[in-house]
Design a protein around this motif. Structure first.
Motif, PDB file in Angstrom:
ATOM      1  N   ALA A  25      24.196  -3.042 -22.980  1.00 51.00           N
ATOM      2  CA  ALA A  25      23.884  -4.591 -23.275  1.00 51.00           C
ATOM      3  C   ALA A  25      22.467  -4.756 -22.269  1.00 51.00           C
ATOM      4  O   ALA A  25      21.496  -5.112 -22.311  1.00 51.00           O
ATOM      5  N   GLU A  26      23.137  -5.319 -21.492  1.00 55.60           N
ATOM      6  CA  GLU A  26      22.309  -5.685 -20.374  1.00 55.60           C
ATOM      7  C   GLU A  26      21.186  -4.711 -19.637  1.00 55.60           C
ATOM      8  O   GLU A  26      19.977  -4.908 -18.948  1.00 55.60           O
ATOM      9  N   LEU A  27      21.765  -3.313 -19.469  1.00 60.46           N
ATOM     10  CA  LEU A  27      20.378  -2.514 -19.237  1.00 60.46           C
ATOM     11  C   LEU A  27      19.934  -1.794 -20.461  1.00 60.46           C
ATOM     12  O   LEU A  27      18.533  -0.985 -20.374  1.00 60.46           O
ATOM     13  N   GLY A  28      20.102  -2.137 -21.472  1.00 55.90           N
ATOM     14  CA  GLY A  28      19.526  -1.652 -22.428  1.00 55.90           C
ATOM     15  C   GLY A  28      19.270  -0.160 -22.907  1.00 55.90           C
ATOM     16  O   GLY A  28      18.718   1.018 -23.320  1.00 55.90           O
ATOM     17  N   TYR A  29      20.463   0.183 -22.538  1.00 50.03           N
ATOM     18  CA  TYR A  29      21.698   1.389 -23.236  1.00 50.03           C
ATOM     19  C   TYR A  29      22.453   1.661 -24.098  1.00 50.03           C
ATOM     20  O   TYR A  29      22.643   0.661 -24.879  1.00 50.03           O
ATOM     21  N   ILE A  30      22.423   3.182 -24.730  1.00 50.68           N
ATOM     22  CA  ILE A  30      23.548   2.528 -25.497  1.00 50.68           C
ATOM     23  C   ILE A  30      24.690   3.211 -25.037  1.00 50.68           C
ATOM     24  O   ILE A  30      24.926   3.617 -24.094  1.00 50.68           O
ATOM     25  N   HIS A  31      25.588   2.557 -26.247  1.00 55.48           N
ATOM     26  CA  HIS A  31      26.620   2.392 -25.759  1.00 55.48           C
ATOM     27  C   HIS A  31      27.762   3.489 -26.238  1.00 55.48           C
ATOM     28  O   HIS A  31      27.226   3.248 -28.203  1.00 55.48           O
ATOM     29  N   VAL A  32      28.199   4.700 -25.969  1.00 57.38           N
ATOM     30  CA  VAL A  32      29.105   5.481 -26.055  1.00 57.38           C
ATOM     31  C   VAL A  32      30.590   4.885 -26.408  1.00 57.38           C
ATOM     32  O   VAL A  32      30.796   5.777 -25.253  1.00 57.38           O
ATOM     33  N   ASP A  33      31.557   4.690 -27.078  1.00 58.89           N
ATOM     34  CA  ASP A  33      32.597   4.924 -27.692  1.00 58.89           C
ATOM     35  C   ASP A  33      33.044   6.424 -27.821  1.00 58.89           C
ATOM     36  O   ASP A  33      33.445   6.681 -29.137  1.00 58.89           O
ATOM     37  N   THR A  34      33.975   7.395 -27.237  1.00 59.11           N
ATOM     38  CA  THR A  34      34.363   8.538 -27.847  1.00 59.11           C
ATOM     39  C   THR A  34      35.616   8.616 -27.871  1.00 59.11           C
ATOM     40  O   THR A  34      35.770   8.965 -29.144  1.00 59.11           O
ATOM     41  N   GLY A  35      36.481   7.350 -27.591  1.00 55.89           N
ATOM     42  CA  GLY A  35      37.526   7.086 -28.945  1.00 55.89           C
ATOM     43  C   GLY A  35      37.546   7.428 -30.080  1.00 55.89           C
ATOM     44  O   GLY A  35      38.470   7.601 -31.174  1.00 55.89           O
ATOM     45  N   ALA A  36      36.218   6.141 -30.414  1.00 57.68           N
ATOM     46  CA  ALA A  36      35.798   5.837 -31.947  1.00 57.68           C
ATOM     47  C   ALA A  36      36.197   7.310 -32.436  1.00 57.68           C
ATOM     48  O   ALA A  36      36.559   7.479 -34.011  1.00 57.68           O
ATOM     49  N   MET A  37      34.902   8.385 -31.787  1.00 57.39           N
ATOM     50  CA  MET A  37      35.314   9.633 -32.506  1.00 57.39           C
ATOM     51  C   MET A  37      36.516  10.352 -32.956  1.00 57.39           C
ATOM     52  O   MET A  37      36.974  11.059 -33.836  1.00 57.39           O
TER      53      MET A  37
END
Ligand code: DC
Length: 221
Positions: A25-37
């Motif tokens: 959020a701070e960098l304006g990037y996307i967070h990809v949570d692979t555990g959720a997959m």
């Protein structure tokens, strides 16, 4: 255009997801949570009564997984259904660990993970991101904390809820999941040689977030 890829690996309950989310959020990037997959595939296996590795391997291609990002925040879709709110139960958690040891499951998710990383600036968290998914990541972090510390954080989170397991039970589950994730044959949890080790046992959330932001900024300078 070259995208920025940051890999964050570590055991369950080390705070990877919440830290990655804050950093992204701070960098304006996307967070990809692979555990959720893996959790979404675990849910698929439970719903379809696939309990044996052979059954999971045979049917995994039917579990169509996709991600969508709303304001940079990930939602996970299983065959088009948003299942984000159904994948955090203890039952799905243990099944996710089980399905993640099946080679066909890992192969099924790898292309999607690589594609998202090639197209976006991302913070991707998981178990094998620095070692397998993004071996050329711009920065790799191995985020960990002692099992006792992770269990007590989890206990504090859950203790107001009905049927909260006791501390010893939580600790046992954490130790079992660590063991299973570290000892499976394929893509086991381990620190990449070139990863920076961050032990958060004695650190607060903001301290860890700032520390990682600092590492990223220095790396990208
Ligand atoms: O990070 P998590 O607790 O949401 O992950 C759920 C399970 O998925 C965990 O037991 C290990 C597995 N996993 C994995 O094998 N590889 C990843 N990159 C991410 C998660």
């Amino acid at each position: 255009m070259k995208t920025v890829n940051i890999a964050i690996d570590g055991p369950g309950g080390a705070g990877k997801s919440s830290i990655s989310k804050a950093v992204a959020a701070e960098l304006g990037y996307i967070h990809v949570d692979t555990g959720a997959m893996y959790r979404a595939i675990g849910l698929y296996a439970l719903r379809n009564h696939c309990s044996e590795p052979e059954q999971i391997a045979e049917h995994v291609k039917e579990a169509d997984i996709s991600l969508k990002f709303i304001g940079g925040v990930q939602r996970v879709l299983l065959c088009g259904e948003d299942v984000t709110d159904y994948i955090r139960s203890p039952e799905v958690t243990m099944t996710a660990s089980k399905v993640s040891a099946v080679p066909e499951v890992r192969a099924h998710l790898l292309d999607l993970q690589k594609k998202i990383a090639a197209e976006n600036n991302i913070i991707m968290d998981g178990r094998d991101i620095g070692t397998v998914v993004l071996p050329h990541a711009d920065l790799k972090i191995f985020l960990t904390a002692s099992p006792e510390e992770r269990a007590s954080r989890r206990y504090l989170e859950l203790r107001e809820k009905p049927d909260c397991p006791d501390y010893d039970q939580i600790l046992k589950e954490i130790q079992k999941r660590d063991y299973d994730d570290m000892h499976r044959d394929i893509a086991p949890l381990c620190q990449a040689e070139d990863a920076v080790l961050v032990d958060t046992s004695e650190m607060g959330f903001h301290e860890v977030t700032e520390f990682i932001l600092d590492l990223i900024r220095k790396k990208l300078e």
